[in-house]
Structures are given as C-alpha cells and as structure tokens.
Design a protein around this motif. Sequence first.
Motif, short mmCIF file in Angstrom:
data_model
loop_
_atom_site.label_atom_id
_atom_site.label_comp_id
_atom_site.label_asym_id
_atom_site.label_seq_id
_atom_site.Cartn_x
_atom_site.Cartn_y
_atom_site.Cartn_z
N ASN A 29 0.82 -1.20 0.00
CA ASN A 29 0.00 0.00 0.00
C ASN A 29 0.85 1.25 0.00
O ASN A 29 0.44 2.30 -0.51
CB ASN A 29 -0.91 0.02 1.23
CG ASN A 29 -2.03 -0.98 1.11
OD1 ASN A 29 -2.36 -1.42 0.02
ND2 ASN A 29 -2.62 -1.36 2.24
N THR A 30 2.05 1.17 0.58
CA THR A 30 2.90 2.35 0.67
C THR A 30 3.60 2.65 -0.63
O THR A 30 3.71 3.81 -1.04
CB THR A 30 3.96 2.16 1.78
OG1 THR A 30 3.29 1.91 3.01
CG2 THR A 30 4.84 3.39 1.92
N PHE A 31 4.09 1.63 -1.32
CA PHE A 31 4.98 1.89 -2.44
C PHE A 31 4.40 1.60 -3.82
O PHE A 31 4.90 2.14 -4.80
CB PHE A 31 6.26 1.06 -2.28
CG PHE A 31 7.06 1.46 -1.08
CD1 PHE A 31 7.55 2.74 -0.98
CD2 PHE A 31 7.30 0.57 -0.06
CE1 PHE A 31 8.29 3.13 0.12
CE2 PHE A 31 8.04 0.95 1.04
CZ PHE A 31 8.54 2.22 1.14
N GLY A 42 -2.31 10.41 1.34
CA GLY A 42 -0.93 10.37 0.90
C GLY A 42 -0.80 10.99 -0.46
O GLY A 42 -1.73 11.62 -0.97
N CYS A 43 0.37 10.83 -1.08
CA CYS A 43 0.65 11.43 -2.38
C CYS A 43 1.06 10.35 -3.37
O CYS A 43 1.74 9.38 -3.01
CB CYS A 43 1.76 12.46 -2.26
SG CYS A 43 1.33 13.88 -1.22
N THR A 44 0.65 10.55 -4.61
CA THR A 44 0.94 9.60 -5.68
C THR A 44 1.65 10.32 -6.82
O THR A 44 1.20 11.37 -7.28
CB THR A 44 -0.36 8.97 -6.22
OG1 THR A 44 -1.01 8.26 -5.18
CG2 THR A 44 -0.08 8.02 -7.37
N ALA A 45 2.76 9.75 -7.26
CA ALA A 45 3.47 10.25 -8.43
C ALA A 45 3.14 9.35 -9.62
O ALA A 45 3.26 8.14 -9.53
CB ALA A 45 4.98 10.26 -8.18
N SER A 51 2.19 4.43 -11.47
CA SER A 51 1.87 5.26 -10.32
C SER A 51 2.40 4.60 -9.05
O SER A 51 2.29 3.39 -8.88
CB SER A 51 0.36 5.47 -10.20
OG SER A 51 -0.15 6.20 -11.28
N TYR A 52 2.97 5.42 -8.17
CA TYR A 52 3.48 4.93 -6.89
C TYR A 52 3.07 5.92 -5.81
O TYR A 52 3.01 7.13 -6.06
CB TYR A 52 5.00 4.78 -6.92
CG TYR A 52 5.46 3.76 -7.93
CD1 TYR A 52 5.58 2.42 -7.58
CD2 TYR A 52 5.75 4.13 -9.23
CE1 TYR A 52 5.99 1.47 -8.52
CE2 TYR A 52 6.16 3.19 -10.18
CZ TYR A 52 6.28 1.87 -9.80
OH TYR A 52 6.67 0.92 -10.72
N LEU A 183 2.10 14.93 -9.74
CA LEU A 183 1.92 14.55 -8.34
C LEU A 183 0.51 14.91 -7.91
O LEU A 183 0.01 16.00 -8.21
CB LEU A 183 2.91 15.30 -7.45
CG LEU A 183 2.88 14.90 -5.97
CD1 LEU A 183 3.60 13.58 -5.75
CD2 LEU A 183 3.51 16.00 -5.09
N ASN A 184 -0.15 14.00 -7.22
CA ASN A 184 -1.46 14.28 -6.64
C ASN A 184 -1.46 13.79 -5.20
O ASN A 184 -0.86 12.76 -4.88
CB ASN A 184 -2.58 13.58 -7.41
CG ASN A 184 -3.94 13.89 -6.82
OD1 ASN A 184 -4.22 15.03 -6.46
ND2 ASN A 184 -4.79 12.89 -6.72
N CYS A 185 -2.11 14.56 -4.32
CA CYS A 185 -2.20 14.18 -2.91
C CYS A 185 -3.66 14.17 -2.49
O CYS A 185 -4.43 15.08 -2.84
CB CYS A 185 -1.42 15.15 -2.03
SG CYS A 185 0.35 15.22 -2.39
#
Length: 292
Positions: A29-31, A42-45, A51-52, A183-185
């Motif tokens: 879930n984290t990476f 959290g934030c996703t790149a 996407s991570y 980037l989205n958070c």
Amino acid sequence: MRSRAAIGWLLVLAVTATLLIGGGVWLSNTFKSAFAPGLSFGCTATVGDNSYSLALDQSENTALISAIAVQRGMPARAASIALATALQESKLRNISYGDLDSVGLFQQRPSQGWGTVAEIMDPVYSTNAFFDALAKVPNYVDLSINDAAQIVQRSAFPHAYAQHEPVSRSFASALTGQTPHGLNCTLPPASGASTADTVLAAAQLAAGPLDATTSTADAGTTLHLVVSDAKGWMMAHWALANAQQFGIVQLSYDGWQWDRNANSGVHNVGWQAVQGTVPGQVTLLLAPAPVG
C-alpha cells in the motif's frame, strides 16, 4: 511440558506470520500504485502508465530532497539516487536511531565524518551532505541508481537500493518538475493554516530565494510565488506535498489547479485545467484562520 512448549511455538509462529503478512500489505500500500480513495491519505506520483504512492510524511521529505537537487543545479537523476537511498535507509523518515551510530534520512554516521547528530538530523543538512558526496562520484549520472547510491553509502547490503528505483524515479520526475501535474495528494479537510511568512520561509529553505506577494480575503490568505519555468512545477509540487502541514487548500500554476476539497476523503480528481492562472506564478491559497 513438551506439548505446552509446542503450543507456545505455534502461537509465536502464527503471530509472526500475521505480522509478516501485515507488513507485506503495508509495503504494498505504501509503495505500489495509487491508494484506494477514501482508505488512506498520501501522495501519488504518476509518470506514464506507472503510479506509486507514499505517506504524507514521506512525501514531504521526498519533496525537500528533490527541491534541493534542483536548487543545486543537479539533474533529476541525482534526486532519484537520493530518494532510493533514503527509502532503503530510513523509509524516507527522519529517524533518530539506526545501526551503530547511524541517524537521519540517509542513516549517516557521525563517527564516519558526516557531521554531528544534530546536523545530520537536520534534513536540509543531511540532504546537502549526501549530494556533496554524490557530486564527487565520477559520471554518477551514467551509473545505475543502485551503484551510485552504494558508492556514497558503502552499505553492507550493496544491492538493496535497486528495489526502490521505480518509485524513486517516479517521484523524482514529478518533484523536480520534469512531469507537469504528475503529483497528486489526497488529504483530510484542512483544520487550520500556517502564516504566509512561514510557508515562504520553508519554500526558500528548500528552493532558494523567491519573490512573493500576499493578499487576504474571507477565503484565506493567498501567497503568490514568482518562479522561473525551470522551477515552476517543482515549486508547485513541493507546495502540494506540504499542503497538509501548511493548510494549503488550493494550488494553481501554468493553467492547472489542484483543489483540496476535490482531493479529500472519497474524492481524488487530481489537477484540473483552468483559465486565468498568472504566468510565472505558483499561487497557494491557505485556509482561513479558525473563528473564535
């Protein structure tokens, strides 16, 4: 007695297995990939089809490391190497413990000449110390991320950094400004905000001197950061990664806008194309001060 001991060992094994499975789920879930809307913040790149995601505190440190790379005039590759290193060494958290006398984001050791404990625990200092060492590695941009990191760190696990390459490259690409609106958070509702001066001071600590203006209305304080094209998306993404701690509710740059209400709870719409953004400005709206 033997049967009781056997039962005890079975219980230990069961608990251990549960912890390992739970840890695996947490790591996943984290990476890997975007978190499920409404389940975590959290934030996703996102770069291309990949996407991570990282937790909010990890994302803040990622943004700082990437911004310092840009401030120093280093390529996005340097940020990728630094992020992979910090992911392996500390899970991108500024921890005050580690193997032997290692501390901080990069687990640098005072006994090995990296600085005092107080200095290493300063993320700005430790990041610059890492980049100072990386810059001395001949042709580091041509090396694999793992090998460049290992030359700097001299780890007992010389191949461990490679596993973090996909997530580090994605976040570095977004947070150095190479991938616009990459980037989205997803954040909880804002409960308050820092002052514009506090946000500006933090931005300058990460990115160097910035010109800025402010204005205040019922909706909150608006901070306009004057940026060059080279630092525009880096600065916008830095602000987004720090939106939780600063109480930023809206961001706009270069014809795009991110709105906290549209990326809160079950919502996750990311950046949206808009009209009327001011060229050369990253505009931040800070939540109004609580009444009473």
